[in-house]
Design a protein around this motif. Structure first.
Motif, PDB file in Angstrom:
ATOM      1  N   ASN A   1      -4.070  21.220   7.938  1.00  0.00           N
ATOM      2  CA  ASN A   1      -2.691  21.450   8.388  1.00  0.00           C
ATOM      3  C   ASN A   1      -1.918  20.140   8.477  1.00  0.00           C
ATOM      4  O   ASN A   1      -2.485  19.056   8.336  1.00  0.00           O
ATOM      5  N   TYR A   2      -0.629  20.292   8.735  1.00  0.00           N
ATOM      6  CA  TYR A   2       0.259  19.128   8.757  1.00  0.00           C
ATOM      7  C   TYR A   2      -0.083  18.168   9.897  1.00  0.00           C
ATOM      8  O   TYR A   2       0.006  16.955   9.740  1.00  0.00           O
ATOM      9  N   GLN A   3      -0.495  18.689  11.045  1.00  0.00           N
ATOM     10  CA  GLN A   3      -0.845  17.829  12.178  1.00  0.00           C
ATOM     11  C   GLN A   3      -2.030  16.919  11.836  1.00  0.00           C
ATOM     12  O   GLN A   3      -2.030  15.730  12.168  1.00  0.00           O
ATOM     13  N   LYS A   4      -3.024  17.466  11.171  1.00  0.00           N
ATOM     14  CA  LYS A   4      -4.174  16.655  10.769  1.00  0.00           C
ATOM     15  C   LYS A   4      -3.769  15.628   9.719  1.00  0.00           C
ATOM     16  O   LYS A   4      -4.263  14.495   9.713  1.00  0.00           O
ATOM     17  N   ALA A   5      -2.852  16.017   8.848  1.00  0.00           N
ATOM     18  CA  ALA A   5      -2.350  15.076   7.845  1.00  0.00           C
ATOM     19  C   ALA A   5      -1.609  13.922   8.517  1.00  0.00           C
ATOM     20  O   ALA A   5      -1.792  12.756   8.145  1.00  0.00           O
ATOM     21  N   ALA A   6      -0.801  14.229   9.515  1.00  0.00           N
ATOM     22  CA  ALA A   6      -0.054  13.190  10.236  1.00  0.00           C
ATOM     23  C   ALA A   6      -1.007  12.227  10.941  1.00  0.00           C
ATOM     24  O   ALA A   6      -0.803  11.009  10.910  1.00  0.00           O
ATOM     25  N   ARG A   7      -2.049  12.752  11.554  1.00  0.00           N
ATOM     26  CA  ARG A   7      -3.036  11.885  12.225  1.00  0.00           C
ATOM     27  C   ARG A   7      -3.765  10.993  11.205  1.00  0.00           C
ATOM     28  O   ARG A   7      -4.020   9.811  11.460  1.00  0.00           O
TER      29      ARG A   7
ATOM     30  N   GLN B   1      -1.436   8.205  10.169  1.00  0.00           N
ATOM     31  CA  GLN B   1      -1.376   7.185  11.212  1.00  0.00           C
ATOM     32  C   GLN B   1      -2.613   6.291  11.171  1.00  0.00           C
ATOM     33  O   GLN B   1      -2.511   5.067  11.281  1.00  0.00           O
ATOM     34  N   ARG B   2      -3.781   6.905  11.022  1.00  0.00           N
ATOM     35  CA  ARG B   2      -5.014   6.122  10.951  1.00  0.00           C
ATOM     36  C   ARG B   2      -5.011   5.220   9.722  1.00  0.00           C
ATOM     37  O   ARG B   2      -5.388   4.043   9.785  1.00  0.00           O
ATOM     38  N   TYR B   3      -4.558   5.739   8.595  1.00  0.00           N
ATOM     39  CA  TYR B   3      -4.474   4.960   7.352  1.00  0.00           C
ATOM     40  C   TYR B   3      -3.622   3.714   7.570  1.00  0.00           C
ATOM     41  O   TYR B   3      -4.040   2.603   7.252  1.00  0.00           O
ATOM     42  N   PHE B   4      -2.448   3.896   8.135  1.00  0.00           N
ATOM     43  CA  PHE B   4      -1.555   2.757   8.332  1.00  0.00           C
ATOM     44  C   PHE B   4      -2.040   1.820   9.435  1.00  0.00           C
ATOM     45  O   PHE B   4      -1.688   0.644   9.442  1.00  0.00           O
ATOM     46  N   SER B   5      -2.878   2.297  10.337  1.00  0.00           N
ATOM     47  CA  SER B   5      -3.390   1.427  11.398  1.00  0.00           C
ATOM     48  C   SER B   5      -4.344   0.366  10.853  1.00  0.00           C
ATOM     49  O   SER B   5      -4.551  -0.666  11.490  1.00  0.00           O
ATOM     50  N   TYR B   6      -4.921   0.595   9.685  1.00  0.00           N
ATOM     51  CA  TYR B   6      -5.825  -0.380   9.076  1.00  0.00           C
ATOM     52  C   TYR B   6      -5.084  -1.497   8.348  1.00  0.00           C
ATOM     53  O   TYR B   6      -5.687  -2.486   7.949  1.00  0.00           O
ATOM     54  N   LEU B   7      -3.797  -1.337   8.167  1.00  0.00           N
ATOM     55  CA  LEU B   7      -3.021  -2.319   7.412  1.00  0.00           C
ATOM     56  C   LEU B   7      -2.439  -3.378   8.336  1.00  0.00           C
ATOM     57  O   LEU B   7      -2.095  -3.102   9.483  1.00  0.00           O
TER      58      LEU B   7
ATOM     59  N   PRO C   1       0.839  -1.209   0.000  1.00  0.00           N
ATOM     60  CA  PRO C   1       0.000   0.000   0.000  1.00  0.00           C
ATOM     61  C   PRO C   1       0.873   1.257   0.000  1.00  0.00           C
ATOM     62  O   PRO C   1       1.898   1.305   0.662  1.00  0.00           O
ATOM     63  N   THR C   2       0.464   2.247  -0.774  1.00  0.00           N
ATOM     64  CA  THR C   2       1.248   3.473  -0.888  1.00  0.00           C
ATOM     65  C   THR C   2       0.397   4.691  -0.551  1.00  0.00           C
ATOM     66  O   THR C   2      -0.810   4.704  -0.769  1.00  0.00           O
ATOM     67  N   LEU C   3       1.064   5.708  -0.045  1.00  0.00           N
ATOM     68  CA  LEU C   3       0.403   6.930   0.385  1.00  0.00           C
ATOM     69  C   LEU C   3       1.317   8.104   0.080  1.00  0.00           C
ATOM     70  O   LEU C   3       2.524   8.030   0.306  1.00  0.00           O
ATOM     71  N   SER C   4       0.766   9.174  -0.451  1.00  0.00           N
ATOM     72  CA  SER C   4       1.532  10.402  -0.674  1.00  0.00           C
ATOM     73  C   SER C   4       0.899  11.542   0.101  1.00  0.00           C
ATOM     74  O   SER C   4      -0.323  11.652   0.176  1.00  0.00           O
ATOM     75  N   LEU C   5       1.745  12.383   0.651  1.00  0.00           N
ATOM     76  CA  LEU C   5       1.309  13.582   1.355  1.00  0.00           C
ATOM     77  C   LEU C   5       1.865  14.779   0.596  1.00  0.00           C
ATOM     78  O   LEU C   5       3.076  14.928   0.468  1.00  0.00           O
TER      79      LEU C   5
END
Length: 136
Positions: free
Chosen positions: A111-117, A120-126, A40-44
């Motif tokens: 903001n960046y803090q919301k992106a980081a959260r 984290q949630r995205y990767f918690s499902y994996l 799985p891949t993710l871009s910010l």
């Protein structure tokens, strides 16, 4: 940014550079294509990302854009010279455009803090690896 056990992520900075990875666009796009469907891949997207650096993020499974960021093949100055039309970064590649119209981005955050959260949630499902079942 970096490699996560169970997923792959990077943070796209302005000018199409990618933090912590080979800056060669061909190498990055090749890596995304190589792992597609297996990891799985993710871009910010958090800055003004213009040019070849936009190719890899749109190939990833999920794209998060921070409001005020831009992802476009060219910028407002080039469009002004080529067409005499004045456009803003938001009009040609902003988070609103890509989450509501083009579909190239999946999430828009303020903001960046919301992106980081959200990351984290995205990767918690994996699952932790390919031999484990997902947690949900």
């Amino acid at each position: 940014p970096g490699t996560f056990w169970g997923g792959f992520s990077w943070h796209v900075l302005s000018s199409g550079s990618v933090a912590g990875h080979d800056s060669s666009v061909i190498a990055i796009v090749s890596k995304v294509a190589e792992i597609s469907g297996r990891i799985p891949t993710l871009s910010l997207i958090s800055g003004l990302n213009v040019g070849c650096g936009t190719y890899a993020p749109v190939m990833t499974d999920t794209v998060i854009m921070i409001e005020g960021s831009m992802m476009a093949v060219t910028g407002p100055a080039v469009i002004k010279v080529a067409t005499a039309e004045a456009v803003t970064p938001d009009q040609i590649g902003g988070a609103d455009l890509h989450t509501k119209k083009s579909g190239e981005a999946h999430y828009r955050v303020s903001n960046y803090q919301k992106a980081a959260r959200l990351m984290q949630r995205y990767f918690s499902y994996l699952p932790q690896n390919t031999w484990c079942l997902p947690l949900v």
